[in-house]
Design a protein around this motif. Structure first.
Motif, PDB file in Angstrom:
ATOM      1  N   VAL A  58       0.865  -1.182   0.000  1.00  0.00           N
ATOM      2  CA  VAL A  58       0.000   0.000   0.000  1.00  0.00           C
ATOM      3  C   VAL A  58       0.904   1.235   0.000  1.00  0.00           C
ATOM      4  CG1 VAL A  58      -0.293   0.083   2.521  1.00  0.00           C
ATOM      5  CG2 VAL A  58      -1.971   1.161   1.060  1.00  0.00           C
ATOM      6  N   VAL A  59       0.512   2.214  -0.817  1.00  0.00           N
ATOM      7  CA  VAL A  59       1.301   3.444  -0.909  1.00  0.00           C
ATOM      8  C   VAL A  59       0.506   4.578  -0.272  1.00  0.00           C
ATOM      9  CG1 VAL A  59       2.220   5.158  -2.530  1.00  0.00           C
ATOM     10  CG2 VAL A  59       2.549   2.723  -2.967  1.00  0.00           C
ATOM     11  N   PHE A  60       1.173   5.391   0.514  1.00  0.00           N
ATOM     12  CA  PHE A  60       0.484   6.526   1.112  1.00  0.00           C
ATOM     13  C   PHE A  60       1.456   7.695   1.257  1.00  0.00           C
ATOM     14  CE2 PHE A  60       1.915   6.493   5.618  1.00  0.00           C
ATOM     15  CZ  PHE A  60       2.598   5.284   5.635  1.00  0.00           C
ATOM     16  N   GLY A  61       0.956   8.790   1.828  1.00  0.00           N
ATOM     17  CA  GLY A  61       1.783   9.986   1.957  1.00  0.00           C
ATOM     18  C   GLY A  61       2.146  10.232   3.406  1.00  0.00           C
ATOM     19  N   MET A  62       1.435  11.209   4.043  1.00  0.00           N
ATOM     20  CA  MET A  62       1.745  11.571   5.427  1.00  0.00           C
ATOM     21  C   MET A  62       0.799  10.924   6.430  1.00  0.00           C
ATOM     22  SD  MET A  62       2.679  15.486   4.584  1.00  0.00           S
ATOM     23  CE  MET A  62       3.160  16.013   6.206  1.00  0.00           C
ATOM     24  N   GLY A  63      -0.135  10.112   5.928  1.00  0.00           N
ATOM     25  CA  GLY A  63      -1.043   9.421   6.841  1.00  0.00           C
ATOM     26  C   GLY A  63      -1.982  10.360   7.575  1.00  0.00           C
ATOM     27  N   SER A  80       5.546   4.815   2.353  1.00  0.00           N
ATOM     28  CA  SER A  80       5.188   6.238   2.473  1.00  0.00           C
ATOM     29  C   SER A  80       6.081   7.047   1.530  1.00  0.00           C
ATOM     30  CB  SER A  80       5.389   6.731   3.904  1.00  0.00           C
ATOM     31  OG  SER A  80       5.379   8.150   3.902  1.00  0.00           O
ATOM     32  N   LEU A  81       5.467   7.973   0.802  1.00  0.00           N
ATOM     33  CA  LEU A  81       6.244   8.793  -0.143  1.00  0.00           C
ATOM     34  C   LEU A  81       6.639  10.132   0.466  1.00  0.00           C
ATOM     35  CD1 LEU A  81       4.427   8.093  -3.543  1.00  0.00           C
ATOM     36  CD2 LEU A  81       6.168   6.766  -2.364  1.00  0.00           C
ATOM     37  N   LYS A  82       6.528  10.267   1.801  1.00  0.00           N
ATOM     38  CA  LYS A  82       6.751  11.606   2.375  1.00  0.00           C
ATOM     39  C   LYS A  82       8.203  12.076   2.298  1.00  0.00           C
ATOM     40  CE  LYS A  82       6.186   9.895   7.088  1.00  0.00           C
ATOM     41  NZ  LYS A  82       5.399  10.032   8.306  1.00  0.00           N
ATOM     42  N   TYR A 132      -4.870  12.703  -5.309  1.00  0.00           N
ATOM     43  CA  TYR A 132      -5.692  11.481  -5.210  1.00  0.00           C
ATOM     44  C   TYR A 132      -7.083  11.803  -4.654  1.00  0.00           C
ATOM     45  CZ  TYR A 132      -6.976   6.814  -3.433  1.00  0.00           C
ATOM     46  OH  TYR A 132      -7.626   5.639  -3.149  1.00  0.00           O
ATOM     47  N   MET A 133      -7.100  12.665  -3.604  1.00  0.00           N
ATOM     48  CA  MET A 133      -8.344  13.003  -2.900  1.00  0.00           C
ATOM     49  C   MET A 133      -9.019  14.231  -3.492  1.00  0.00           C
ATOM     50  SD  MET A 133      -9.168  11.336  -0.282  1.00  0.00           S
ATOM     51  CE  MET A 133      -8.574   9.955   0.622  1.00  0.00           C
ATOM     52  N   ASN A 134      -8.303  14.943  -4.391  1.00  0.00           N
ATOM     53  CA  ASN A 134      -8.714  16.275  -4.824  1.00  0.00           C
ATOM     54  C   ASN A 134      -9.056  17.121  -3.587  1.00  0.00           C
ATOM     55  OD1 ASN A 134      -9.236  18.419  -6.471  1.00  0.00           O
ATOM     56  ND2 ASN A 134     -11.276  17.733  -7.086  1.00  0.00           N
ATOM     57  N   PRO A 182      -4.866   1.358 -10.532  1.00  0.00           N
ATOM     58  CA  PRO A 182      -3.691   0.949  -9.731  1.00  0.00           C
ATOM     59  C   PRO A 182      -2.497   1.849 -10.048  1.00  0.00           C
ATOM     60  CG  PRO A 182      -3.935  -0.499 -11.623  1.00  0.00           C
ATOM     61  CD  PRO A 182      -5.047   0.519 -11.732  1.00  0.00           C
ATOM     62  N   TRP A 183      -2.674   3.139  -9.861  1.00  0.00           N
ATOM     63  CA  TRP A 183      -1.649   4.120 -10.227  1.00  0.00           C
ATOM     64  C   TRP A 183      -1.082   4.778  -8.976  1.00  0.00           C
ATOM     65  CZ3 TRP A 183      -4.580   7.387 -14.510  1.00  0.00           C
ATOM     66  CH2 TRP A 183      -4.834   6.554 -15.617  1.00  0.00           C
ATOM     67  N   ILE A 184       0.230   4.998  -9.019  1.00  0.00           N
ATOM     68  CA  ILE A 184       0.878   5.738  -7.928  1.00  0.00           C
ATOM     69  C   ILE A 184       1.304   7.099  -8.471  1.00  0.00           C
ATOM     70  CG2 ILE A 184       2.864   5.795  -6.378  1.00  0.00           C
ATOM     71  CD1 ILE A 184       2.828   2.746  -6.440  1.00  0.00           C
TER      72      ILE A 184
HETATM   73  C1  LIG Z   1      -6.640  18.392  10.953  1.00  0.00           C
HETATM   74  C2  LIG Z   1      -6.903  18.002   9.537  1.00  0.00           C
HETATM   75  C3  LIG Z   1      -7.537  18.893   8.667  1.00  0.00           C
HETATM   76  C4  LIG Z   1      -7.795  18.530   7.336  1.00  0.00           C
HETATM   77  N1  LIG Z   1      -8.373  19.446   6.510  1.00  0.00           N
HETATM   78  C5  LIG Z   1      -8.616  19.113   5.214  1.00  0.00           C
HETATM   79  C6  LIG Z   1      -9.212  20.051   4.325  1.00  0.00           C
HETATM   80  O1  LIG Z   1      -9.491  21.194   4.664  1.00  0.00           O
HETATM   81  N2  LIG Z   1      -9.490  19.638   3.063  1.00  0.00           N
HETATM   82  C7  LIG Z   1      -9.165  18.377   2.631  1.00  0.00           C
HETATM   83  O2  LIG Z   1      -9.428  18.066   1.452  1.00  0.00           O
HETATM   84  N3  LIG Z   1      -8.588  17.481   3.445  1.00  0.00           N
HETATM   85  C8  LIG Z   1      -8.310  17.813   4.715  1.00  0.00           C
HETATM   86  N4  LIG Z   1      -7.715  16.903   5.549  1.00  0.00           N
HETATM   87  C9  LIG Z   1      -7.394  15.558   5.065  1.00  0.00           C
HETATM   88  C10 LIG Z   1      -5.967  15.450   4.463  1.00  0.00           C
HETATM   89  O3  LIG Z   1      -5.250  16.599   4.778  1.00  0.00           O
HETATM   90  C11 LIG Z   1      -5.991  15.333   2.953  1.00  0.00           C
HETATM   91  O4  LIG Z   1      -6.829  14.284   2.534  1.00  0.00           O
HETATM   92  C12 LIG Z   1      -4.582  15.077   2.401  1.00  0.00           C
HETATM   93  O5  LIG Z   1      -4.623  15.140   1.003  1.00  0.00           O
HETATM   94  C13 LIG Z   1      -4.046  13.709   2.829  1.00  0.00           C
HETATM   95  O6  LIG Z   1      -2.676  13.659   2.548  1.00  0.00           O
HETATM   96  P1  LIG Z   1      -1.747  12.488   3.132  1.00  0.00           P
HETATM   97  O7  LIG Z   1      -0.432  12.589   2.435  1.00  0.00           O
HETATM   98  O8  LIG Z   1      -1.704  12.522   4.571  1.00  0.00           O
HETATM   99  O9  LIG Z   1      -2.543  11.210   2.605  1.00  0.00           O
HETATM  100  P2  LIG Z   1      -2.580   9.757   3.247  1.00  0.00           P
HETATM  101  O10 LIG Z   1      -3.445   9.767   4.445  1.00  0.00           O
HETATM  102  O11 LIG Z   1      -1.185   9.257   3.429  1.00  0.00           O
HETATM  103  O12 LIG Z   1      -3.291   8.931   2.093  1.00  0.00           O
HETATM  104  C14 LIG Z   1      -4.636   9.170   1.776  1.00  0.00           C
HETATM  105  C15 LIG Z   1      -5.051   8.337   0.549  1.00  0.00           C
HETATM  106  O13 LIG Z   1      -4.310   8.768  -0.590  1.00  0.00           O
HETATM  107  C16 LIG Z   1      -3.646   7.661  -1.189  1.00  0.00           C
HETATM  108  N5  LIG Z   1      -2.377   8.177  -1.658  1.00  0.00           N
HETATM  109  C17 LIG Z   1      -1.498   8.899  -0.929  1.00  0.00           C
HETATM  110  N6  LIG Z   1      -0.448   9.245  -1.695  1.00  0.00           N
HETATM  111  C18 LIG Z   1      -0.656   8.702  -2.920  1.00  0.00           C
HETATM  112  C19 LIG Z   1       0.083   8.680  -4.137  1.00  0.00           C
HETATM  113  N7  LIG Z   1       1.247   9.323  -4.238  1.00  0.00           N
HETATM  114  N8  LIG Z   1      -0.432   8.028  -5.206  1.00  0.00           N
HETATM  115  C20 LIG Z   1      -1.629   7.391  -5.109  1.00  0.00           C
HETATM  116  N9  LIG Z   1      -2.371   7.360  -3.972  1.00  0.00           N
HETATM  117  C21 LIG Z   1      -1.889   8.010  -2.905  1.00  0.00           C
HETATM  118  C22 LIG Z   1      -3.469   6.634  -0.064  1.00  0.00           C
HETATM  119  O14 LIG Z   1      -3.318   5.331  -0.542  1.00  0.00           O
HETATM  120  C23 LIG Z   1      -4.769   6.832   0.696  1.00  0.00           C
HETATM  121  O15 LIG Z   1      -5.794   6.121   0.049  1.00  0.00           O
HETATM  122  C24 LIG Z   1      -7.416  17.245   6.879  1.00  0.00           C
HETATM  123  C25 LIG Z   1      -6.777  16.354   7.748  1.00  0.00           C
HETATM  124  C26 LIG Z   1      -6.506  16.729   9.058  1.00  0.00           C
HETATM  125  C27 LIG Z   1      -5.802  15.779   9.962  1.00  0.00           C
END
Ligand SMILES: Cc1cc2nc3c(=O)[nH]c(=O)nc-3n(C[C@H](O)[C@H](O)[C@H](O)COP(=O)(O)OP(=O)(O)OC[C@H]3O[C@@H](n4cnc5c(N)ncnc54)[C@H](O)[C@@H]3O)c2cc1C
Length: 348
Positions: A58-63, A80-82, A132-134, A182-184
Motif C-alpha cells: 500500500v502506498v500513502f503519503g503523510m497518513g 510512504s512517499l513523504k 488522489y483526494m482532490n 492501480p496508479w501511484i
Molecule cells: C486536521 C486536519 C484537517 C484537514 N483538513 C482538510 C481540508 O481542509 N481539506 C481536505 O481536502 N482534506 C483535509 N484533511 C485531510 C488530508 O489533509 C488530505 O486528505 C490530504 O490530502 C491527505 O494527505 P496524506 O499525504 O496525509 O494522505 P494519506 O493519508 O497518506 O493517504 C490518503 C489516501 O491517498 C492515497 N495516496 C497517498 N499518496 C498517494 C500517491 N502518491 N499516489 C496514489 N495514492 C496516494 C493513499 O493510498 C490513501 O488512500 C485534513 C486532515 C486533518 C488531519
C-alpha cells in the motif's frame, strides 16, 4: 544487476515499524515491512522487488487521511512517499514531487508572489494524496491547480513514469481517476499563474525551507509539529531579508483551523465527505443529533466539530470505527442516507 536491486530493496525496507508513528491519528499496529523512498528510482526498485516477492503493498503519503489497522496483515509492505518532497522551478513551471507537503505549496506561492496556493496553508498531507483526494478548502481544490500529473501504473511491467493531463483526471468533489486505478502518483507539474521571475529569484529560499522540512523529525505526521513548523516558517518570512507579510487569507485559515482545534488533538480531519442530502453539513447534523462529545474507548467525537473523530487517549482503530458506525447509523435513521467516509479505512 538484479542482485543490486535486491540489495537496495533490503536497505530501503525496514522491519516491524509502528504505523501509529506515520499517521496523524497516532493509530496503527506494527507493519511487517515499511519503506520511505526518497526518489522515483528507489520507489521503482521497491515496487519491482516487492512484486517479485509477491508482497501485498500500500502506498500513502503523510497518513493524515488514513486509519491504519490495529493488526496490519502479515507480510504487507507499507510505502510512504513523504521523503519524496521537492520543487524544481523551471521558468514558469513548477515540477513537484508527490511527498511535498500541501502546505509547502502555499509558502512557495508566497515566494513567487502568487496567491493561487494560499488555500493549502496548514492543510495536512502531501501533494500526491491531495491529487488522489482532490483535497479542497472552501472553494479551491488541488485538482484545479495542477496541469499534468506524473504517475506509475502498477499494471505496466516497465513501471515507467507516465503523464496525464489534469482535464483527464476526472476531478470532482473529493474524487479523481486515481481512486479507480492501480496508479501511484509520483509528482505533478504546475504552471505558476503570476510573477514567475520571482519564483526563480526565490528558488533558493524555497529549497531552504524544503531542506529544513526534510530534516524535520518524522516528517511531521504529528499535527502539532506540523502546525508549529509551517506557522513559524510563515511568520519567519516577515522578519527575514525577504520581508513577506503573512497575507490575511492565510491568517484567516490559521484562525479557522486553530479555532477548530485541528492541531491539538490527533485526527484525520473530517471523517465523512459532506453530503447536503439533508440540507446541512455532516458536522451540523451530528450537532443536531447531540452526538458531539460522545466517546468510546480512547476515541471521541470532537466537541468542536461534529465531523471529526479524535484519538483522545490511546484509541484503537476499533474505537474509531465504533464511533463511525454510531454516526452512520444515527444519520441513516434520522436523515435517510448513509454518509460516505472521507478517511481511508484500512481493514485487514
Ligand atoms: C486536521 C486536519 C484537517 C484537514 N483538513 C482538510 C481540508 O481542509 N481539506 C481536505 O481536502 N482534506 C483535509 N484533511 C485531510 C488530508 O489533509 C488530505 O486528505 C490530504 O490530502 C491527505 O494527505 P496524506 O499525504 O496525509 O494522505 P494519506 O493519508 O497518506 O493517504 C490518503 C489516501 O491517498 C492515497 N495516496 C497517498 N499518496 C498517494 C500517491 N502518491 N499516489 C496514489 N495514492 C496516494 C493513499 O493510498 C490513501 O488512500 C485534513 C486532515 C486533518 C488531519
Amino acid at each position: 544487476m538484479m542482485n543490486d536491486r535486491y540489495e537496495l530493496f533490503n536497505k530501503l525496507c525496514f522491519r516491524h515499524v509502528p504505523l501509529s508513528e506515520h499517521s496523524s491519528y497516532g493509530i496503527g499496529g506494527i507493519a511487517d515491512y515499511f519503506a520511505m523512498p526518497a526518489t522515483v528510482e528507489q520507489l521503482v526498485t521497491i515496487l519491482e522487488v516487492s512484486a517479485l516477492y509477491g508482497m501485498d503493498r500500500v502506498v500513502f503519503g503523510m497518513g493524515s487521511n488514513m486509519l491504519f489497522p490495529d493488526r496490519p496483515k502479515q507480510g504487507k509492505l507499507y510505502i510512504s512517499l513523504k521523503n519524496m518532497a521537492d520543487i524544481t522551478v523551471n521558468e514558469s513551471r513548477w515540477i513537484l514531487t508527490s511527498g511535498l507537503p500541501l502546505s509547502m505549496l502555499s509558502l512557495a506561492g508566497l515566494f513567487a508572489g502568487s496567491s493561487a496556493f494560499q488555500f493549502t496553508y496548514l492543510m495536512p498531507g502531501s501533494l500526491g494524496a491531495g491529487i488522489y483526494m482532490n483535497a479542497k478548502y472552501y472553494k479551491e481544490q488541488v485538482g484545479d491547480k495542477v496541469e499534468l500529473v506524473n504517475y506509475i501504473d502498477l499494471a505496466d511491467p516497465a513501471l515507467a513514469v507516465q503523464q496525464i493531463r489534469a482535464e483527464d483526471c476526472e476531478f470532482a468533489y473529493k474524487q479523481s481517476i486515481f481512486q479507480h486505478k492501480p496508479w501511484i502518483i509520483v509528482g505533478a507539474e504546475i504552471r505558476v499563474p503570476e510573477h514567475d521571475e520571482a519564483a526563480i529569484a526565490h528558488n533558493g529560499d524555497i529549497k531552504r525551507v524544503i531542506r529544513k522540512y526534510q530534516n524535520s523529525n518524522g516528517k511531521l505526521s504529528s499535527l502539532s509539529a506540523f502546525y508549529s513548523f509551517f506557522s513559524s516558517e510563515l511568520r519567519g518570512l516577515q522578519d527575514s531579508r525577504i520581508r513577506i507579510e503573512a497575507p490575511e487569507p492565510m491568517m484567516e485559515i490559521e484562525r479557522y483551523r486553530t479555532g477548530n482545534r485541528h492541531f491539538t488533538s490527533r485526527s484525520c480531519g473530517s471523517f465523512f465527505k459532506n453530503n447536503y442530502a439533508a440540507g446541512a453539513s455532516i458536522g451540523a447534523l451530528v450537532d443536531r443529533l447531540g452526538l458531539k462529545g460522545a466517546a468510546h474507548g480512547g476515541a471521541i467525537i470532537s466537541p468542536y466539530h461534529g465531523n471529526m473523530i479524535l484519538n483522545a487517549a490511546q484509541a484503537t482503530a476499533a474505537d474509531v470505527l465504533y464511533l463511525k458506525d454510531t454516526l452512520s447509523d444515527a444519520i441513516h435513521r434520522q436523515y435517510g442516507f448513509i454518509p460516505e467516509p472521507e478517511v481511508v479505512i484500512m481493514t485487514e
